[in-house]
Design an enzyme around this catalytic site. Structure first.
Site, PDB file in Angstrom:
ATOM      1  N   HIS A  85      82.636   2.537  14.992  1.00 53.76           N
ATOM      2  CA  HIS A  85      83.346   3.830  15.005  1.00 53.76           C
ATOM      3  C   HIS A  85      84.088   3.944  16.341  1.00 53.76           C
ATOM      4  O   HIS A  85      83.571   3.502  17.383  1.00 53.76           O
ATOM      5  CB  HIS A  85      82.352   4.977  14.839  1.00 53.76           C
ATOM      6  CG  HIS A  85      83.037   6.289  14.602  1.00 53.76           C
ATOM      7  ND1 HIS A  85      83.619   7.004  15.620  1.00 53.76           N
ATOM      8  CD2 HIS A  85      83.287   6.978  13.464  1.00 53.76           C
ATOM      9  CE1 HIS A  85      84.179   8.102  15.116  1.00 53.76           C
ATOM     10  NE2 HIS A  85      83.984   8.108  13.797  1.00 53.76           N
ATOM     11  N   GLU A 150      90.547   4.824  10.204  1.00 56.90           N
ATOM     12  CA  GLU A 150      90.514   6.125  10.879  1.00 56.90           C
ATOM     13  C   GLU A 150      91.444   6.079  12.090  1.00 56.90           C
ATOM     14  O   GLU A 150      91.038   5.581  13.152  1.00 56.90           O
ATOM     15  CB  GLU A 150      89.100   6.433  11.396  1.00 56.90           C
ATOM     16  CG  GLU A 150      88.053   6.655  10.348  1.00 56.90           C
ATOM     17  CD  GLU A 150      86.890   7.479  10.909  1.00 56.90           C
ATOM     18  OE1 GLU A 150      86.720   8.624  10.473  1.00 56.90           O
ATOM     19  OE2 GLU A 150      86.176   6.993  11.790  1.00 56.90           O
ATOM     20  N   GLY A 207      84.031  13.805   9.060  1.00 59.50           N
ATOM     21  CA  GLY A 207      83.276  14.183  10.257  1.00 59.50           C
ATOM     22  C   GLY A 207      82.977  15.677  10.228  1.00 59.50           C
ATOM     23  O   GLY A 207      81.978  16.118   9.676  1.00 59.50           O
TER      24      GLY A 207
END
Ligand code: 13P
Length: 230
Positions: A85, A150, A207
């Site tokens: 991430h 992302e 998120g």
């Protein structure tokens, strides 16, 4: 489709139990995955979600203080794990070597890795994404890995790319990795989902929205609906 909820570093114990009660009521035809903080993995009791984690140790077991291994996660019923991430790359200095080890150890325990990639600035080209994907080339039998696109500039900012911008990147990923599922993350919510649908996408990584069960249900309802006209 697969919808992955990344709670990040949120919710204290009581809040988590209330939250989980609300998530029990969520209905959807899609695969839902909850990635809570590791401290709640044993408290996970949802029948309508699979269990995921936000990170895994690159090491199998042994003297690695503070780490949680893939084998430990497997023994707690974990089926998915985020890897790389952008927040981990940025704040915890994760290297390509770490990511490769994480993916390999997860695959060896039958946990599905979700490899997160994305450029930091809107103007940056595809080179960053292409470089981040190189890692998959060095891992055997990696078709199970889900790729999460992302754009870092879209995470937690409320700003989203146009669907054309998303599709441009996803097409490029698909060219190189035609057998992998690809999901999108970055400020996705129940309102902008109408503009973020694409036949090229296999799901979404959420998120902020993951922490709002009512809005999440609305998001899931809208995921199944034809887009509004006007
Ligand atoms: P937001 O949905 O809050 O932008 O976060 C996206 C994300 O980082 C999910 O992993």
């Amino acid at each position: 489709m697969i919808v992955v909820l990344n709670n990040k570093c949120n919710l204290n114990r009581e809040q988590f139990f209330n939250y989980q009660k609300q998530l029990e009521k969520i209905t959807s035809n899609h695969i839902l995955v909850l990635c809570p903080s590791n401290i709640y993995l044993e408290d996970f009791s949802l029948k309508n979600f699979s269990l995921g984690v936000q990170n895994v140790s690159p090491y199998e077991e042994g003297a690695y203080t503070g780490e949680t291994s893939a084998s430990q996660l497997k023994s707690l019923g974990v089926s998915y794990a985020l890897v790389g991430h952008s927040e981990r790359r940025l704040y915890f200095g994760e290297t390509e070597r770490d990511l490769k080890n994480k993916i390999e150890t997860l695959l060896s325990y039958g946990i599905t890795p979700i490899l997160c990639i994305g450029q930091t600035k809107k103007q940056e080209g595809m080179r960053i994404v292409e470089n981040q994907l190189q890692i998959l080339k060095s891992i055997e039998k990696n078709e199970q890995v889900i790729i999460a696109y992302e754009p870092v500039w879209a995470i937690g900012t409320g700003e989203v790319p146009t669907i054309e911008e998303v599709e441009k990147v996803v097409s490029l990923i698909k060219e190189k990795f035609p057998h992998h599922s690809i999901i999108y993350g970055g400020s996705v919510n129940e309102n902008n989902i109408y503009n973020l649908k694409s036949s090229l996408l296999d799901g979404y990584l959420l998120g902020g929205l993951s922490l709002k069960p009512d809005r999440l249900q609305q998001f899931l309802n809208r995921l199944d609906k034809e887009n509004h006209i006007g």
